[in-house]
Design a protein around this motif. Sequence first.
Motif, short mmCIF file in Angstrom:
data_model
loop_
_atom_site.label_atom_id
_atom_site.label_comp_id
_atom_site.label_asym_id
_atom_site.label_seq_id
_atom_site.Cartn_x
_atom_site.Cartn_y
_atom_site.Cartn_z
N ALA A 145 -8.60 4.14 -0.26
CA ALA A 145 -8.39 2.72 0.04
C ALA A 145 -6.92 2.36 -0.12
CB ALA A 145 -9.25 1.86 -0.88
N GLY A 146 -6.27 2.89 -1.13
CA GLY A 146 -4.85 2.64 -1.32
C GLY A 146 -4.00 3.21 -0.21
N ALA A 147 -4.36 4.40 0.27
CA ALA A 147 -3.61 5.01 1.37
C ALA A 147 -3.75 4.20 2.64
CB ALA A 147 -4.10 6.44 1.59
N VAL A 166 -1.58 1.03 2.25
CA VAL A 166 -0.15 1.34 2.42
C VAL A 166 0.17 1.56 3.89
CG1 VAL A 166 1.61 3.09 1.95
CG2 VAL A 166 0.22 2.19 0.09
N ALA A 167 -0.68 2.26 4.60
CA ALA A 167 -0.45 2.50 6.03
C ALA A 167 -0.42 1.19 6.82
CB ALA A 167 -1.51 3.43 6.59
N ALA A 182 5.11 -4.08 8.30
CA ALA A 182 6.43 -4.40 7.76
C ALA A 182 7.58 -3.92 8.62
CB ALA A 182 6.56 -3.81 6.36
N PHE A 183 7.43 -2.77 9.26
CA PHE A 183 8.55 -2.21 10.01
C PHE A 183 8.35 -2.39 11.50
CE2 PHE A 183 8.59 0.34 6.07
CZ PHE A 183 9.85 -0.04 5.63
N PRO A 184 9.18 -3.23 12.11
CA PRO A 184 9.07 -3.41 13.55
C PRO A 184 9.54 -2.16 14.29
CG PRO A 184 10.97 -4.59 12.72
CD PRO A 184 10.25 -4.02 11.53
#
Length: 68
Positions: free
Chosen positions: A31-33, A36-37, A43-45
């Motif tokens: 679930a954490g992975a 994060v994905a 977050a990153f365009p």
Amino acid sequence: MVVLGFVAAAVVLRLVAGMSLRDSVTLLAAAGAVAVAVLLTVAFPSGSRKRGLLRRLLNAALTPGSGS
């Protein structure tokens, strides 16, 4: 704070759900992975059109009131 939350969730899963510690840690790690994905994707365009669409879809899903 996040690590403490994961440890607390592992303990609750172990006590309440009767899961083994290994199973609950594996579930929380997966679930954490995924979280994060998703956060990295939002977050990153990027310049590609396909990822831009993915970002717009995730932004729409994460916007409050988008399900009504």
